[in-house]
Design an enzyme around this catalytic site. Structure first.
Site, short mmCIF file in Angstrom:
data_model
loop_
_atom_site.label_atom_id
_atom_site.label_comp_id
_atom_site.label_asym_id
_atom_site.label_seq_id
_atom_site.Cartn_x
_atom_site.Cartn_y
_atom_site.Cartn_z
N HIS A 61 -6.26 -2.48 4.68
CA HIS A 61 -6.36 -3.95 4.62
C HIS A 61 -7.71 -4.36 5.17
O HIS A 61 -8.23 -3.75 6.09
CB HIS A 61 -5.24 -4.57 5.45
CG HIS A 61 -5.18 -6.05 5.37
ND1 HIS A 61 -4.57 -6.71 4.33
CD2 HIS A 61 -5.67 -7.01 6.19
CE1 HIS A 61 -4.68 -8.01 4.52
NE2 HIS A 61 -5.35 -8.23 5.63
N LYS B 208 2.66 -8.72 6.68
CA LYS B 208 2.55 -8.40 5.26
C LYS B 208 2.48 -6.89 5.03
O LYS B 208 3.04 -6.36 4.07
CB LYS B 208 1.33 -9.09 4.66
CG LYS B 208 1.59 -10.58 4.45
CD LYS B 208 0.37 -11.31 3.96
CE LYS B 208 -0.66 -11.40 5.04
NZ LYS B 208 -1.59 -12.49 4.99
N ASP C 17 4.74 -16.56 6.40
CA ASP C 17 3.31 -16.41 6.72
C ASP C 17 2.46 -17.17 5.71
O ASP C 17 1.49 -17.83 6.06
CB ASP C 17 2.91 -14.93 6.73
CG ASP C 17 1.39 -14.78 6.77
OD1 ASP C 17 0.80 -15.17 7.79
OD2 ASP C 17 0.80 -14.33 5.77
N ARG D 109 -2.67 -23.43 8.24
CA ARG D 109 -3.76 -23.05 9.15
C ARG D 109 -5.12 -23.31 8.50
O ARG D 109 -6.07 -23.74 9.15
CB ARG D 109 -3.65 -21.56 9.52
CG ARG D 109 -2.55 -21.29 10.53
CD ARG D 109 -2.32 -19.79 10.67
NE ARG D 109 -3.49 -19.06 11.07
CZ ARG D 109 -3.73 -17.77 10.79
NH1 ARG D 109 -2.84 -17.07 10.10
NH2 ARG D 109 -4.82 -17.18 11.18
N SER E 252 -0.01 -12.30 11.18
CA SER E 252 -0.08 -12.58 9.75
C SER E 252 -0.36 -11.29 8.96
O SER E 252 0.34 -10.96 7.99
CB SER E 252 -1.19 -13.63 9.52
OG SER E 252 -1.55 -13.71 8.18
N1 URA Z 1 -5.87 -12.20 6.78
C1 URA Z 1 -4.55 -12.53 6.82
O1 URA Z 1 -3.76 -12.01 6.06
N2 URA Z 1 -4.13 -13.43 7.72
C2 URA Z 1 -4.97 -14.02 8.58
O2 URA Z 1 -4.53 -14.82 9.37
C3 URA Z 1 -6.33 -13.68 8.52
C4 URA Z 1 -6.76 -12.77 7.60
#
Ligand code: URA
Length: 407
Positions: A81, A186, A160, A167, A182
């Site tokens: 990621h 995922k 999220d 946000r 967050s």
């Molecule tokens: N990437 C994400 O998935 N969430 C965040 O809050 C920041 C970057």
């Protein structure tokens, strides 16, 4: 009750899991309003969260949606990621590289919004490439060739998604516990066993300082430990775009060039570093051994062959990758040394050329984007081409000084 919870956070007290569930699940069900959640998120931004609050928040995000079960694949599944960078096409390089070392890569990726890019958009710029795979297709492809990149079929961490959208418009993106929960929610819902996270730091990234990046890294690792998932991180620079090409099809072309061994520099180095960590985790070998294997498979063409095999398997036609767009050059208006290339400005320019969507349902122009022609430190003469713009828009606008600093 909701006001008590907001007040408690505003007054720096630690919240219980039940309190977090009350406000967050209330928000998911539309009982808690956007303005209440905004105040709550701002209180978190200012007053931070304890580790146990972060674990609870991550758990609530995960349980708000589906959790993928990839146990039908026997091998250890390693995911990657990135916290988001300009010109970041490392997944296109790293995934086949890792798979060529016999570590399976089964990756759910997303689309981009605004100036942020998404791997799925990049892959879809390859004519014919199929991104919506069923669970059966994922399974068969994983068994046949050990590499799958597909768009998210299940609803992973929908809470999220809802909180992230808020946000984005309330200046509350920049909170380390919110970012950590967050990302990890995922990744865990996506079924990975082990995760490598590329934390981008710099003017073109969400995280601006090395200290913040280090804190995020340690929190991501802690959340991983809590869920018994090994997490390793890389902190990489995002003051400047990664590589030369920005824009979907242009980024695919650059990734192929890296796999062919034609590109050196930061993009190659970061790709090798990420692939090394993934192979080391997937095979349980040292990073030194993994790096040797990764470099070998880049040099002997196995990684490129894996990429070609993967694209073909998902019905993409790699022979048809020419750019169909008009080209405009940005030329230097003075001579001097190239001091800076602003990542954020390039990303916004690329979006304005058609490479990004303004809202979720917009069509994008896969051919649009920017190729940067000069490196930092190059001596520039007035009239030199600094970048080429690819677009189907007539006479695109750009602000040279905002993108390139020459002095
Ligand atoms: N990437 C994400 O998935 N969430 C965040 O809050 C920041 C970057």
């Amino acid at each position: 009750m909701i006001l008590d919870i907001i007040n408690k956070k505003a007054n720096k007290y630690e919240l219980t899991k039940e309190e977090l569930e009350t406000i967050l699940l209330g928000y998911l069900n539309d009982e808690v309003k956007d303005y209440q959640m905004s105040a709550f998120l701002m209180a978190i931004c200012i007053n931070d969260m304890s580790d146990s609050e972060v674990f609870a928040l991550t758990d609530i995000f995960i349980k708000s949606g589906d959790v993928l079960d990839l146990s039908f694949i026997d091998e250890i599944k390693v995911d990657k990621h990135s916290t988001g960078g300009v010109g970041d096409k490392t997944t296109l390089i790293v995934a086949p590289l890792v798979a060529s070392c016999n570590v399976p890569v089964i990756k759910m990726s997303g689309r981009g919004l605004g100036y942020t890019g998404g791997t799925i958009d990049k892959l879809e710029s390859i004519p014919g490439f199929k991104v919506d795979l069923t669970e059966e297709e994922i399974k068969k492809q994983a068994e046949d060739i050990g590499i799958v990149i597909t768009s998210q079929t299940k609803d992973l961490a929908p809470l999220d998604k809802k909180v992230y959208a808020l946000r984005d418009v309330t200046a509350t993106t920049n909170s380390i516990p919110l970012i950590a929960s967050s990302i990890m929610s995922k990744k865990i819902a996506g079924g990975a066993d082990k995760i490598v996270i590329d934390i981008k730091v710099g003017s073109g990234a969400l995280i601006k300082t090395k200290e913040e990046a280090e804190r995020l890294s340690s929190l991501l690792i802690k959340i991983g430990t809590y869920y018994q998932k090994e997490v390793r991180t890389v902190i990489s620079n995002m003051d400047r775009p990664l590589g030369h090409n920005i824009g979907n099809k242009l980024e695919v072309l650059e990734a192929i060039d890296v796999l062919k061994g034609n590109v050196k520099g930061e993009l190659l180095n970061l790709s090798l570093e990420l692939a090394t960590k993934m192979v080391s985790m997937g095979k349980g070998i040292s990073e030194e051994e993994a790096m040797k294997e990764v470099k070998e498979n880049l040099e002997n063409g196995k990684a490129l062959n894996k990429f070609i095999e993967f694209v073909k398997y998902q019905h993409g036609n790699i022979e048809e990758l020419e750019i169909n767009a008009k080209v405009y050059n940005i030329k230097a208006n003075k001579s001097g040394s190239l001091k800076d290339i602003n990542a954020l400005s390039i990303a916004k320019l690329s979006e304005s050329l058609g490479a990004g969507r303004k809202s979720k349902d917009d069509e994008i122009d896969y051919n649009a984007g920017v190729i940067i022609k000069k490196e930092i430190g190059n001596e520039i003469k007035e009239g030199d081409v600094l970048a080429s713009l690819y677009t189907n828009i007539d006479n695109p606008n750009f602000n040279l000084e905002r993108i390139f600093e020459i002095s």
